[in-house]
Write a protein that holds these residues in place. Structure first.
Motif, mmCIF file in Angstrom:
data_model
loop_
_atom_site.group_PDB
_atom_site.id
_atom_site.type_symbol
_atom_site.label_atom_id
_atom_site.label_comp_id
_atom_site.label_asym_id
_atom_site.label_seq_id
_atom_site.Cartn_x
_atom_site.Cartn_y
_atom_site.Cartn_z
ATOM 1 N N ASP A 193 -3.017 -17.974 5.350
ATOM 2 C CA ASP A 193 -2.444 -17.914 4.012
ATOM 3 C C ASP A 193 -0.980 -17.514 4.163
ATOM 4 O O ASP A 193 -0.687 -16.429 4.665
ATOM 5 C CB ASP A 193 -3.206 -16.889 3.161
ATOM 6 N N VAL A 194 -0.073 -18.376 3.747
ATOM 7 C CA VAL A 194 1.357 -18.180 3.979
ATOM 8 C C VAL A 194 2.061 -17.825 2.685
ATOM 9 O O VAL A 194 1.848 -18.467 1.655
ATOM 10 C CB VAL A 194 1.989 -19.453 4.583
ATOM 11 N N ARG A 195 2.905 -16.809 2.760
ATOM 12 C CA ARG A 195 3.802 -16.455 1.668
ATOM 13 C C ARG A 195 5.217 -16.520 2.216
ATOM 14 O O ARG A 195 5.454 -16.157 3.362
ATOM 15 C CB ARG A 195 3.535 -15.045 1.166
ATOM 16 N N SER A 196 6.146 -16.945 1.402
ATOM 17 C CA SER A 196 7.532 -17.007 1.839
ATOM 18 C C SER A 196 8.408 -16.390 0.762
ATOM 19 O O SER A 196 8.280 -16.715 -0.417
ATOM 20 C CB SER A 196 7.954 -18.460 2.081
ATOM 21 N N ALA A 197 9.293 -15.492 1.186
ATOM 22 C CA ALA A 197 10.202 -14.848 0.241
ATOM 23 C C ALA A 197 11.362 -14.253 1.021
ATOM 24 O O ALA A 197 11.289 -14.064 2.229
ATOM 25 C CB ALA A 197 9.479 -13.761 -0.547
ATOM 26 N N GLY A 198 12.415 -13.938 0.295
ATOM 27 C CA GLY A 198 13.579 -13.355 0.930
ATOM 28 C C GLY A 198 14.073 -12.140 0.181
ATOM 29 O O GLY A 198 13.810 -11.979 -1.010
ATOM 30 N N SER A 199 14.796 -11.278 0.899
ATOM 31 C CA SER A 199 15.333 -10.072 0.267
ATOM 32 C C SER A 199 16.510 -10.408 -0.643
ATOM 33 O O SER A 199 16.785 -9.681 -1.595
ATOM 34 C CB SER A 199 15.745 -9.053 1.332
ATOM 35 N N PRO A 227 7.312 -5.969 -3.065
ATOM 36 C CA PRO A 227 6.383 -5.073 -2.375
ATOM 37 C C PRO A 227 4.942 -5.581 -2.441
ATOM 38 O O PRO A 227 4.194 -5.433 -1.468
ATOM 39 C CB PRO A 227 6.549 -3.750 -3.118
ATOM 40 N N ASP A 228 4.539 -6.192 -3.545
ATOM 41 C CA ASP A 228 3.175 -6.716 -3.666
ATOM 42 C C ASP A 228 2.889 -7.794 -2.615
ATOM 43 O O ASP A 228 1.799 -7.832 -2.048
ATOM 44 C CB ASP A 228 2.930 -7.280 -5.065
ATOM 45 N N ALA A 229 3.865 -8.668 -2.363
ATOM 46 C CA ALA A 229 3.671 -9.728 -1.371
ATOM 47 C C ALA A 229 3.509 -9.133 0.025
ATOM 48 O O ALA A 229 2.667 -9.572 0.804
ATOM 49 C CB ALA A 229 4.841 -10.701 -1.404
ATOM 50 N N VAL A 230 4.305 -8.112 0.337
ATOM 51 C CA VAL A 230 4.194 -7.463 1.649
ATOM 52 C C VAL A 230 2.868 -6.728 1.754
ATOM 53 O O VAL A 230 2.170 -6.810 2.763
ATOM 54 C CB VAL A 230 5.381 -6.507 1.892
ATOM 55 N N HIS A 231 2.497 -6.034 0.700
ATOM 56 C CA HIS A 231 1.250 -5.271 0.695
ATOM 57 C C HIS A 231 0.037 -6.172 0.907
ATOM 58 O O HIS A 231 -0.936 -5.774 1.562
ATOM 59 C CB HIS A 231 1.117 -4.484 -0.613
ATOM 60 N N ALA A 232 0.095 -7.395 0.403
ATOM 61 C CA ALA A 232 -1.026 -8.330 0.517
ATOM 62 C C ALA A 232 -1.067 -9.043 1.870
ATOM 63 O O ALA A 232 -2.009 -9.776 2.150
ATOM 64 C CB ALA A 232 -0.947 -9.361 -0.604
ATOM 65 N N CYS A 239 13.675 -4.596 3.184
ATOM 66 C CA CYS A 239 12.290 -5.070 3.234
ATOM 67 C C CYS A 239 11.334 -3.897 3.052
ATOM 68 O O CYS A 239 11.467 -2.883 3.737
ATOM 69 C CB CYS A 239 11.997 -5.752 4.562
ATOM 70 N N PRO A 240 10.357 -4.051 2.155
ATOM 71 C CA PRO A 240 9.365 -2.989 2.006
ATOM 72 C C PRO A 240 8.512 -2.850 3.268
ATOM 73 O O PRO A 240 8.191 -3.840 3.909
ATOM 74 C CB PRO A 240 8.500 -3.450 0.834
ATOM 75 N N VAL A 241 8.180 -1.616 3.607
ATOM 76 C CA VAL A 241 7.370 -1.343 4.795
ATOM 77 C C VAL A 241 6.144 -0.541 4.378
ATOM 78 O O VAL A 241 6.267 0.466 3.685
ATOM 79 C CB VAL A 241 8.189 -0.565 5.848
ATOM 80 N N PHE A 242 4.978 -1.016 4.793
ATOM 81 C CA PHE A 242 3.721 -0.343 4.500
ATOM 82 C C PHE A 242 2.984 -0.059 5.803
ATOM 83 O O PHE A 242 2.953 -0.920 6.693
ATOM 84 C CB PHE A 242 2.835 -1.200 3.594
ATOM 85 N N PRO A 243 2.359 1.101 5.925
ATOM 86 C CA PRO A 243 1.576 1.403 7.130
ATOM 87 C C PRO A 243 0.438 0.400 7.301
ATOM 88 O O PRO A 243 -0.119 -0.105 6.325
ATOM 89 C CB PRO A 243 1.015 2.802 6.850
ATOM 90 N N GLY A 244 0.116 0.112 8.534
ATOM 91 C CA GLY A 244 -1.008 -0.770 8.831
ATOM 92 C C GLY A 244 -0.665 -2.245 8.882
ATOM 93 O O GLY A 244 -1.519 -3.059 9.222
ATOM 94 N N LYS A 245 0.552 -2.612 8.556
ATOM 95 C CA LYS A 245 0.972 -4.009 8.620
ATOM 96 C C LYS A 245 1.641 -4.260 9.967
ATOM 97 O O LYS A 245 2.234 -3.373 10.562
ATOM 98 C CB LYS A 245 1.979 -4.353 7.506
ATOM 99 N N THR A 246 1.545 -5.471 10.442
ATOM 100 C CA THR A 246 2.258 -5.863 11.652
ATOM 101 C C THR A 246 3.579 -6.480 11.233
ATOM 102 O O THR A 246 3.607 -7.418 10.437
ATOM 103 C CB THR A 246 1.436 -6.886 12.459
ATOM 104 N N TYR A 247 4.678 -5.937 11.753
ATOM 105 C CA TYR A 247 6.013 -6.434 11.429
ATOM 106 C C TYR A 247 6.643 -7.032 12.673
ATOM 107 O O TYR A 247 6.622 -6.425 13.744
ATOM 108 C CB TYR A 247 6.913 -5.303 10.908
ATOM 109 N N LEU A 248 7.186 -8.217 12.530
ATOM 110 C CA LEU A 248 7.934 -8.884 13.592
ATOM 111 C C LEU A 248 9.285 -9.261 13.013
ATOM 112 O O LEU A 248 9.357 -9.852 11.935
ATOM 113 C CB LEU A 248 7.211 -10.141 14.063
ATOM 114 N N ASP A 249 10.357 -8.903 13.702
ATOM 115 C CA ASP A 249 11.685 -9.313 13.256
ATOM 116 C C ASP A 249 12.187 -10.394 14.195
ATOM 117 O O ASP A 249 12.249 -10.190 15.406
ATOM 118 C CB ASP A 249 12.660 -8.132 13.236
#
Length: 114
Positions: free
Chosen positions: A15-21, A52-57, A70-80
C-alpha cells in the motif's frame, strides 16, 4: 517517482502513499516525461502534503531530505534517500534521478517481500 515505481513494481502487495513536506502545485513536466519512458503515466497526479496521519498509518517511511519537517513516530522504519531535486533540471539529470530511485525501490521491495 518513488511511489510510482513502488506501485508499478509491487502492485497490490504494498500500500503506497506519496506526499511531500513542501509539495509543488503540479508535477514537474520533466518527471512526467521520464516516467512515461518507463511506461508509467503520471499525468493527472497532484502532489500532496505529508500529514502526521499518513506517517502514522505507514510501516516504512521514505524521506528525501525533509529533515525536521517530517513527522516521526516510534516503531516506524525510516529511510532517508538523499537524492537530487529534479525541479528545474533538464531531462538527462532527471533520468539519472529516476534511475537511482528505481534502483532503490527495487532494493526496498527485495527486502520487504522476502
Amino acid at each position: 517517482m518513488a511511489a510510482a515505481f513502488l506501485t508499478h513494481l509491487a502492485g497490490d502487495r504494498v500500500d503506497v502513499r506519496s506526499a511531500g513536506s513542501e509539495p509543488a502545485d503540479t508535477l514537474n513536466p520533466a518527471v512526467i516525461e521520464v516516467m512515461a519512458e518507463k511506461g508509467i503515466d503520471l499525468t493527472g497526479f497532484i502532489p500532496k502534503l505529508l500529514t502526521p496521519d499518513a506517517v502514522h498509518a505507514s510501516d516504512v517511511v521514505i524521506t528525501m531530505g525533509c529533515g525536521d519537517t517530517c513527522p516521526v513516530f516510534p516503531g516506524k522504519t525510516y529511510l532517508d534517500w538523499p537524492l537530487d531535486d529534479p525541479a528545474g533540471q533538464s531531462l538527462n539529470p532527471v533520468r539519472a534521478i529516476r534511475d537511482e530511485i528505481e534502483q532503490r525501490v527495487r532494493g526496498l521491495l527485495a527486502e520487504l517481500l522476502l
